[in-house]
Write a protein that holds these residues in place. Structure first.
Motif, PDB file in Angstrom:
ATOM      1  N   PRO A  98      47.228  41.897  35.969  1.00  0.00           N
ATOM      2  CA  PRO A  98      46.318  42.966  35.548  1.00  0.00           C
ATOM      3  C   PRO A  98      47.067  44.148  34.938  1.00  0.00           C
ATOM      4  N   GLN A  99      48.262  44.445  35.443  1.00  0.00           N
ATOM      5  CA  GLN A  99      49.059  45.548  34.905  1.00  0.00           C
ATOM      6  C   GLN A  99      49.436  45.300  33.449  1.00  0.00           C
ATOM      7  N   GLU A 100      49.746  44.064  33.118  1.00  0.00           N
ATOM      8  CA  GLU A 100      50.057  43.720  31.724  1.00  0.00           C
ATOM      9  C   GLU A 100      48.844  43.931  30.833  1.00  0.00           C
ATOM     10  N   VAL A 101      47.704  43.433  31.278  1.00  0.00           N
ATOM     11  CA  VAL A 101      46.485  43.574  30.484  1.00  0.00           C
ATOM     12  C   VAL A 101      46.221  45.036  30.180  1.00  0.00           C
ATOM     13  N   MET A 102      46.389  45.879  31.170  1.00  0.00           N
ATOM     14  CA  MET A 102      46.105  47.300  30.996  1.00  0.00           C
ATOM     15  C   MET A 102      47.161  48.016  30.164  1.00  0.00           C
ATOM     16  N   ALA A 103      48.388  47.481  30.136  1.00  0.00           N
ATOM     17  CA  ALA A 103      49.476  48.135  29.400  1.00  0.00           C
ATOM     18  C   ALA A 103      49.573  47.680  27.949  1.00  0.00           C
ATOM     19  N   LEU A 104      49.103  46.478  27.648  1.00  0.00           N
ATOM     20  CA  LEU A 104      49.241  45.920  26.313  1.00  0.00           C
ATOM     21  C   LEU A 104      47.983  46.156  25.481  1.00  0.00           C
ATOM     22  N   GLU A 105      48.120  45.961  24.184  1.00  0.00           N
ATOM     23  CA  GLU A 105      46.949  46.034  23.303  1.00  0.00           C
ATOM     24  C   GLU A 105      46.003  44.868  23.574  1.00  0.00           C
ATOM     25  N   ARG A 106      46.578  43.672  23.755  1.00  0.00           N
ATOM     26  CA  ARG A 106      45.763  42.481  23.939  1.00  0.00           C
ATOM     27  C   ARG A 106      46.546  41.428  24.687  1.00  0.00           C
ATOM     28  N   VAL A 107      45.855  40.709  25.542  1.00  0.00           N
ATOM     29  CA  VAL A 107      46.368  39.502  26.167  1.00  0.00           C
ATOM     30  C   VAL A 107      45.389  38.395  25.822  1.00  0.00           C
ATOM     31  N   CYS A 108      45.898  37.262  25.396  1.00  0.00           N
ATOM     32  CA  CYS A 108      45.064  36.103  25.089  1.00  0.00           C
ATOM     33  C   CYS A 108      45.471  34.967  26.018  1.00  0.00           C
ATOM     34  N   VAL A 109      44.489  34.333  26.619  1.00  0.00           N
ATOM     35  CA  VAL A 109      44.720  33.169  27.466  1.00  0.00           C
ATOM     36  C   VAL A 109      44.080  31.989  26.759  1.00  0.00           C
ATOM     37  N   LEU A 110      44.894  31.054  26.321  1.00  0.00           N
ATOM     38  CA  LEU A 110      44.404  29.872  25.620  1.00  0.00           C
ATOM     39  C   LEU A 110      44.479  28.698  26.573  1.00  0.00           C
ATOM     40  N   PHE A 111      43.370  27.960  26.702  1.00  0.00           N
ATOM     41  CA  PHE A 111      43.369  26.836  27.626  1.00  0.00           C
ATOM     42  C   PHE A 111      42.569  25.670  27.076  1.00  0.00           C
ATOM     43  N   ASP A 112      43.009  24.473  27.424  1.00  0.00           N
ATOM     44  CA  ASP A 112      42.400  23.230  26.971  1.00  0.00           C
ATOM     45  C   ASP A 112      41.171  22.946  27.819  1.00  0.00           C
ATOM     46  N   GLY A 113      40.011  23.060  27.212  1.00  0.00           N
ATOM     47  CA  GLY A 113      38.766  22.845  27.924  1.00  0.00           C
ATOM     48  C   GLY A 113      38.511  21.396  28.296  1.00  0.00           C
ATOM     49  N   ASN A 114      39.315  20.476  27.771  1.00  0.00           N
ATOM     50  CA  ASN A 114      39.185  19.061  28.113  1.00  0.00           C
ATOM     51  C   ASN A 114      40.074  18.670  29.286  1.00  0.00           C
ATOM     52  N   ASP A 115      40.792  19.642  29.838  1.00  0.00           N
ATOM     53  CA  ASP A 115      41.702  19.430  30.960  1.00  0.00           C
ATOM     54  C   ASP A 115      41.127  20.181  32.167  1.00  0.00           C
ATOM     55  N   GLY A 116      40.663  19.448  33.160  1.00  0.00           N
ATOM     56  CA  GLY A 116      40.024  20.057  34.329  1.00  0.00           C
ATOM     57  C   GLY A 116      40.908  21.050  35.054  1.00  0.00           C
ATOM     58  N   GLU A 117      42.186  20.746  35.160  1.00  0.00           N
ATOM     59  CA  GLU A 117      43.125  21.649  35.837  1.00  0.00           C
ATOM     60  C   GLU A 117      43.282  22.951  35.053  1.00  0.00           C
ATOM     61  N   ALA A 118      43.397  22.839  33.732  1.00  0.00           N
ATOM     62  CA  ALA A 118      43.526  24.037  32.880  1.00  0.00           C
ATOM     63  C   ALA A 118      42.262  24.884  32.951  1.00  0.00           C
ATOM     64  N   LEU A 119      41.119  24.248  32.984  1.00  0.00           N
ATOM     65  CA  LEU A 119      39.848  24.956  33.088  1.00  0.00           C
ATOM     66  C   LEU A 119      39.744  25.703  34.421  1.00  0.00           C
ATOM     67  N   ALA A 120      40.130  25.057  35.491  1.00  0.00           N
ATOM     68  CA  ALA A 120      40.102  25.698  36.812  1.00  0.00           C
ATOM     69  C   ALA A 120      41.060  26.884  36.861  1.00  0.00           C
ATOM     70  N   LYS A 121      42.247  26.730  36.277  1.00  0.00           N
ATOM     71  CA  LYS A 121      43.231  27.820  36.249  1.00  0.00           C
ATOM     72  C   LYS A 121      42.678  29.010  35.469  1.00  0.00           C
ATOM     73  N   ALA A 122      42.047  28.754  34.326  1.00  0.00           N
ATOM     74  CA  ALA A 122      41.478  29.835  33.516  1.00  0.00           C
ATOM     75  C   ALA A 122      40.374  30.562  34.275  1.00  0.00           C
ATOM     76  N   ARG A 123      39.564  29.825  34.993  1.00  0.00           N
ATOM     77  CA  ARG A 123      38.500  30.462  35.792  1.00  0.00           C
ATOM     78  C   ARG A 123      39.098  31.367  36.867  1.00  0.00           C
ATOM     79  N   THR A 124      40.154  30.885  37.497  1.00  0.00           N
ATOM     80  CA  THR A 124      40.844  31.687  38.516  1.00  0.00           C
ATOM     81  C   THR A 124      41.431  32.948  37.898  1.00  0.00           C
ATOM     82  N   GLN A 125      42.044  32.812  36.712  1.00  0.00           N
ATOM     83  CA  GLN A 125      42.614  33.978  36.031  1.00  0.00           C
ATOM     84  C   GLN A 125      41.515  34.966  35.637  1.00  0.00           C
ATOM     85  N   TRP A 126      40.419  34.475  35.108  1.00  0.00           N
ATOM     86  CA  TRP A 126      39.287  35.345  34.726  1.00  0.00           C
ATOM     87  C   TRP A 126      38.852  36.175  35.931  1.00  0.00           C
ATOM     88  N   LYS A 127      38.615  35.499  37.057  1.00  0.00           N
ATOM     89  CA  LYS A 127      38.133  36.199  38.250  1.00  0.00           C
ATOM     90  C   LYS A 127      39.150  37.219  38.740  1.00  0.00           C
TER      91      LYS A 127
END
Length: 152
Positions: A98-127
């Motif tokens: 969260p400190q990075e997000v607040m300090a930088l102009e932009r953070v992008c998280v790119l994830f493969d929606g066809n990969d269940g593990e990647a999707l779960a990780k992205a959901r965890t990061q979002w939350k």
């Protein structure tokens, strides 16, 4: 204070989507760190960025390489990048604080929606990031073009 944008890849692979996002970041005048988790994967991405574009190459380098601090785009597996980025693009489940997000102009998280593990990780990061008060947007290409599906 920056924001984190989540890109749910379903139609095109990372090596097709990432260059477009990198071009946009460079047009903003930002230095970018592309953060992954595996050195071999970063080497593969390095080759894709040099050889995979008909329009030309994107100026970049690998962390630990010559002139890493001067690179407009630096491919790294480390949390800190020598090129002093204003934007971090996290791939393959790389961590973002969260400190990075607040300090930088932009953070992008790119994830493969066809990969269940990647999707779960992205959901965890979002939350985790939105629970800490980070502004966030969720973008999906499921319809064939990028659409904003959520914002917090």
């Amino acid at each position: 204070m920056g924001a984190v944008y989540f890109y749910h890849l379903t139609q095109r692979p990372l090596e097709a989507t990432l260059p477009q996002l990198l071009e946009r970041a460079l047009l903003q005048g930002w230095r970018v760190a592309v953060r992954g988790r595996d050195e071999g994967r970063m080497g593969w991405l390095d080759q894709k960025l040099w050889l995979g574009r008909e329009e030309g190459f994107l100026p970049h380098g690998l962390a630990g390489g010559p002139h890493e601090a001067a690179q407009p785009i630096l491919l790294t597996t480390q949390a800190s990048a020598a090129n002093d980025p204003q934007c971090v693009m996290a791939i393959d489940g790389a961590e973002v604080s969260p400190q990075e997000v607040m300090a930088l102009e932009r953070v992008c998280v790119l994830f493969d929606g066809n990969d269940g593990e990647a999707l779960a990780k992205a959901r965890t990061q979002w939350k985790a990031l939105t629970d800490e008060g980070c502004a966030a947007q969720y973008w999906s290409e499921e319809s064939g073009r990028w659409e904003k599906k959520a914002e917090r």
